[in-house]
Design a protein around this motif. Structure first.
Motif, PDB file in Angstrom:
ATOM      1  N   ILE A  76       0.843  -1.195   0.000  1.00 20.99           N
ATOM      2  CA  ILE A  76       0.000   0.000   0.000  1.00 20.99           C
ATOM      3  C   ILE A  76       0.879   1.246   0.000  1.00 20.99           C
ATOM      4  O   ILE A  76       1.769   1.398   0.843  1.00 20.99           O
ATOM      5  CB  ILE A  76      -0.937   0.003   1.229  1.00 20.99           C
ATOM      6  CG1 ILE A  76      -1.868  -1.215   1.195  1.00 20.99           C
ATOM      7  CG2 ILE A  76      -1.752   1.290   1.268  1.00 20.99           C
ATOM      8  CD1 ILE A  76      -2.834  -1.233   0.047  1.00 20.99           C
ATOM      9  N   VAL A  77       0.635   2.155  -0.948  1.00 19.63           N
ATOM     10  CA  VAL A  77       1.420   3.390  -1.037  1.00 19.63           C
ATOM     11  C   VAL A  77       0.599   4.610  -0.661  1.00 19.63           C
ATOM     12  O   VAL A  77       1.171   5.656  -0.321  1.00 19.63           O
ATOM     13  CB  VAL A  77       1.998   3.557  -2.458  1.00 19.63           C
ATOM     14  CG1 VAL A  77       3.047   2.483  -2.729  1.00 19.63           C
ATOM     15  CG2 VAL A  77       0.911   3.515  -3.529  1.00 19.63           C
ATOM     16  N   HIS A  78      -0.726   4.521  -0.746  1.00 19.21           N
ATOM     17  CA  HIS A  78      -1.604   5.622  -0.336  1.00 19.21           C
ATOM     18  C   HIS A  78      -2.789   5.033   0.418  1.00 19.21           C
ATOM     19  O   HIS A  78      -3.345   4.002   0.014  1.00 19.21           O
ATOM     20  CB  HIS A  78      -2.113   6.429  -1.542  1.00 19.21           C
ATOM     21  CG  HIS A  78      -1.021   7.098  -2.328  1.00 19.21           C
ATOM     22  ND1 HIS A  78      -0.269   8.139  -1.827  1.00 19.21           N
ATOM     23  CD2 HIS A  78      -0.539   6.857  -3.576  1.00 19.21           C
ATOM     24  CE1 HIS A  78       0.611   8.522  -2.730  1.00 19.21           C
ATOM     25  NE2 HIS A  78       0.467   7.750  -3.807  1.00 19.21           N
ATOM     26  N   GLY A  79      -3.180   5.696   1.502  1.00 17.19           N
ATOM     27  CA  GLY A  79      -4.318   5.217   2.273  1.00 17.19           C
ATOM     28  C   GLY A  79      -3.933   4.046   3.163  1.00 17.19           C
ATOM     29  O   GLY A  79      -2.822   3.971   3.697  1.00 17.19           O
ATOM     30  N   ARG A  80      -4.824   3.109   3.298  1.00 14.88           N
ATOM     31  CA  ARG A  80      -4.625   1.964   4.180  1.00 14.88           C
ATOM     32  C   ARG A  80      -5.172   0.705   3.510  1.00 14.88           C
ATOM     33  O   ARG A  80      -5.792   0.769   2.442  1.00 14.88           O
ATOM     34  CB  ARG A  80      -5.368   2.187   5.509  1.00 14.88           C
ATOM     35  CG  ARG A  80      -6.878   2.395   5.324  1.00 14.88           C
ATOM     36  CD  ARG A  80      -7.622   2.416   6.636  1.00 14.88           C
ATOM     37  NE  ARG A  80      -9.040   2.714   6.466  1.00 14.88           N
ATOM     38  CZ  ARG A  80      -9.962   1.809   6.133  1.00 14.88           C
ATOM     39  NH1 ARG A  80      -9.610   0.544   5.927  1.00 14.88           N
ATOM     40  NH2 ARG A  80     -11.234   2.155   6.005  1.00 14.88           N
ATOM     41  N   GLU A 129      -9.024   8.745  -6.331  1.00 15.09           N
ATOM     42  CA  GLU A 129      -8.168   9.015  -5.185  1.00 15.09           C
ATOM     43  C   GLU A 129      -8.733   8.281  -3.977  1.00 15.09           C
ATOM     44  O   GLU A 129      -9.880   7.798  -3.991  1.00 15.09           O
ATOM     45  CB  GLU A 129      -8.097  10.521  -4.897  1.00 15.09           C
ATOM     46  CG  GLU A 129      -7.520  11.360  -6.036  1.00 15.09           C
ATOM     47  CD  GLU A 129      -6.025  11.159  -6.217  1.00 15.09           C
ATOM     48  OE1 GLU A 129      -5.393  10.624  -5.279  1.00 15.09           O
ATOM     49  OE2 GLU A 129      -5.500  11.514  -7.287  1.00 15.09           O
ATOM     50  N   VAL A 130      -7.916   8.201  -2.926  1.00 16.98           N
ATOM     51  CA  VAL A 130      -8.353   7.552  -1.692  1.00 16.98           C
ATOM     52  C   VAL A 130      -9.549   8.324  -1.116  1.00 16.98           C
ATOM     53  O   VAL A 130      -9.541   9.548  -1.044  1.00 16.98           O
ATOM     54  CB  VAL A 130      -7.201   7.501  -0.672  1.00 16.98           C
ATOM     55  CG1 VAL A 130      -7.692   6.973   0.672  1.00 16.98           C
ATOM     56  CG2 VAL A 130      -6.075   6.630  -1.202  1.00 16.98           C
ATOM     57  N   HIS A 152      -5.108   5.576 -11.680  1.00 14.25           N
ATOM     58  CA  HIS A 152      -4.797   6.669 -12.611  1.00 14.25           C
ATOM     59  C   HIS A 152      -5.738   6.659 -13.810  1.00 14.25           C
ATOM     60  O   HIS A 152      -6.222   7.722 -14.232  1.00 14.25           O
ATOM     61  CB  HIS A 152      -3.347   6.536 -13.075  1.00 14.25           C
ATOM     62  CG  HIS A 152      -2.953   7.517 -14.130  1.00 14.25           C
ATOM     63  ND1 HIS A 152      -2.789   8.862 -13.882  1.00 14.25           N
ATOM     64  CD2 HIS A 152      -2.712   7.349 -15.471  1.00 14.25           C
ATOM     65  CE1 HIS A 152      -2.457   9.479 -14.998  1.00 14.25           C
ATOM     66  NE2 HIS A 152      -2.408   8.585 -15.977  1.00 14.25           N
ATOM     67  N   GLY A 190      -7.503   2.483  -0.216  1.00 10.75           N
ATOM     68  CA  GLY A 190      -6.052   2.408  -0.390  1.00 10.75           C
ATOM     69  C   GLY A 190      -5.671   2.153  -1.833  1.00 10.75           C
ATOM     70  O   GLY A 190      -6.476   1.652  -2.631  1.00 10.75           O
ATOM     71  N   ILE A 191      -4.446   2.503  -2.165  1.00  6.65           N
ATOM     72  CA  ILE A 191      -3.879   2.282  -3.497  1.00  6.65           C
ATOM     73  C   ILE A 191      -2.561   1.543  -3.313  1.00  6.65           C
ATOM     74  O   ILE A 191      -1.712   1.957  -2.516  1.00  6.65           O
ATOM     75  CB  ILE A 191      -3.653   3.608  -4.247  1.00  6.65           C
ATOM     76  CG1 ILE A 191      -4.995   4.325  -4.483  1.00  6.65           C
ATOM     77  CG2 ILE A 191      -2.937   3.370  -5.567  1.00  6.65           C
ATOM     78  CD1 ILE A 191      -4.849   5.702  -5.098  1.00  6.65           C
ATOM     79  N   ASP A 206       0.975  -0.526  -4.969  1.00  6.63           N
ATOM     80  CA  ASP A 206       1.948  -0.546  -6.059  1.00  6.63           C
ATOM     81  C   ASP A 206       2.729  -1.845  -5.946  1.00  6.63           C
ATOM     82  O   ASP A 206       3.647  -1.977  -5.141  1.00  6.63           O
ATOM     83  CB  ASP A 206       2.892   0.653  -5.957  1.00  6.63           C
ATOM     84  CG  ASP A 206       3.914   0.682  -7.091  1.00  6.63           C
ATOM     85  OD1 ASP A 206       3.812  -0.150  -8.012  1.00  6.63           O
ATOM     86  OD2 ASP A 206       4.823   1.546  -7.047  1.00  6.63           O
ATOM     87  N   LYS A 222      -2.185   1.263  -8.587  1.00  8.27           N
ATOM     88  CA  LYS A 222      -1.931   2.673  -8.896  1.00  8.27           C
ATOM     89  C   LYS A 222      -2.270   3.006 -10.349  1.00  8.27           C
ATOM     90  O   LYS A 222      -2.761   4.111 -10.639  1.00  8.27           O
ATOM     91  CB  LYS A 222      -0.477   3.022  -8.597  1.00  8.27           C
ATOM     92  CG  LYS A 222       0.546   2.267  -9.423  1.00  8.27           C
ATOM     93  CD  LYS A 222       1.964   2.679  -9.062  1.00  8.27           C
ATOM     94  CE  LYS A 222       2.999   1.940  -9.912  1.00  8.27           C
ATOM     95  NZ  LYS A 222       2.895   2.255 -11.341  1.00  8.27           N
TER      96      LYS A 222
END
Length: 405
Positions: free
Chosen positions: A123-127, A151-152, A146, A181-182, A184, A142
């Motif tokens: 996870i790179v964004h959020g949870r 977005e989160v 895109h 979450g997002i 990668d 991700k």
């Protein structure tokens, strides 16, 4: 001493000496190219394998039908297999993800939230998804985020073709999910085509009850997946469909191995061309040194000693070229990522695009066995190629060479 002296050029023999040393440089270039290319191809195979197994089970267990109802006893059996770290149920379904006017097909994967550490670590964004609140929450790749412009915290609508039957015919089911979450994964196919959600959310969306698609099994030594899968087939009821990661991706990794071998054979021709160039240069040296060889033989040099002189010349050329090429190849393979990043920044050209390839960078993993085979093979080719010029030199008749002196 004689071999070193013959490799040094006098003013009248500089052209012959230049050809000799150019053959050594050709061997160095061939060895360097072989090491770098095979390191890149080996790194690509390792990288793709790690990316695939980052989100994929080592052993996959499914029932005889599309859905597995009585799966809890199967899960206990899977957890009891030797070398198993954990086993967890999962559901895999095709969905259409929409956001505004954008729509993309994806795989909706329902997982056991408490047994999906391999996804949570990316996870790179959020949870990551949890048991708190509504089960209709997802994490997405991700690249998919895109493409959908998500977005989160925003909503994505998922439409499943596994719908019910109404008076007007079959109708798909649709539900809004919250993006929490997002991730990668580094593997483009996963980042653009996978959506992860709790197991219960997929069961509610497709009205599956307590059924699942299968059981994911993770083991401590992934190279033992074949033996674990065989034992699972023997332990589970008849009709169980068990596959391991080597079996699922056998064709892909076999193609990579075949390509690596073919590339090695093709690039070996560079070394062979340099070796043949060395043969020609040594034959020219023999022709230039006929008088000196004849004098050596008249003062007592034997057939074998003359051969050893020219064998040493060939070994010096091939040895220096091989060692120089190995050193440059290992250095380049070691720092290839840094060099390519600098070239990409200078030129603005992307060498590996995730849209085209499975990975978005050029990996390099040095294989000591392959490097050893390249070095030994280059030295052997150089030694074998020197026998003919050495034989020609040893066969020079002293009387004929010195007749007009």
């Amino acid at each position: 001493m004689l071999a070193r002296r013959y490799l040094r050029s006098r003013r009248s023999e500089r052209f012959v000496s230049l050809i000799s040393w150019s053959s050594g440089i050709g061997i160095a270039i061939g060895v360097m190219t072989l090491i770098v290319v095979l390191s890149v191809m080996n790194g690509a195979a390792v990288e793709i394998r790690d990316k695939i197994l980052g989100f994929s089970a080592h052993v996959d267990i499914q029932g005889p039908d599309d859905a597995l109802g009585e799966w809890r006893s199967w899960l206990d059996t899977a957890n009891g297999l030797p070398g198993v770290v954990r086993a967890a149920p999962y559901i895999s379904a095709q969905v259409l993800a929409t956001s505004g006017s954008r729509a993309i097909g994806a795989i909706l994967k329902g997982v056991d939230v408490g047994a999906s550490d391999e996804i949570a670590t990316h996870i790179v964004h959020g949870r990551f998804i949890n048991h708190e609140g509504s089960p209709f929450q997802v994490v997405i790749g991700k690249d998919l985020a895109h493409k959908l412009g998500l977005e989160v915290g925003e909503k994505v609508r998922l439409m499943s073709p596994s719908g019910g039957v109404s008076p007007s015919g079959a109708t798909p089911r649709m539900r809004a999910f919250e993006v929490v979450g997002i991730f990668d994964s580094g593997f483009y196919e996963y980042d653009v085509g996978m959506i992860v959600t709790p197991l219960s959310a997929v069961q509610l969306l497709n009205r599956m009850g307590d059924s699942i698609t299968g059981i994911e099994v993770f083991i401590s030594d992934r190279d033992q997946a074949g033996s674990v899968a065989a034992e699972a087939r023997a332990s589970l009821p008849p009709g169980a469909w068990v596959t391991d990661w080597q079996q699922r991706h056998r064709s892909f990794f076999r193609a990579l191995k075949t390509e690596r071998m073919a590339m090695g054979v093709i690039l070996s021709l560079i070394v062979m061309v340099a070796v043949f160039n060395m043969v020609a240069s040594l034959v020219m040296v023999v022709m230039e040194r006929r008088k000196e060889i004849a004098i050596l033989k008249t003062v007592g040099a034997t057939h074998g000693s003359v051969m050893r002189v020219f064998l040493l010349m060939g070994c010096l050329l091939s040895g220096i070229g091989t060692l120089l090429g190995s050193a440059l190849g290992l250095l380049l393979a070691w720092k290839l990522d840094v060099l390519l990043e600098w070239v990409e920044n200078m030129t603005g050209v992307k060498f590996m695009s995730g849209d085209v390839y499975f990975i978005d960078h050029v990996p390099s993993v040095i294989d000591p066995v392959a490097v050893g085979v390249i070095i030994i093979g280059s030295l052997l080719m150089g030694l074998l190629a020197t026998f003919y010029p050495a034989w020609r030199a040893a066969g020079v008749p002293p009387a004929e060479a010195l007749r007009y002196e």
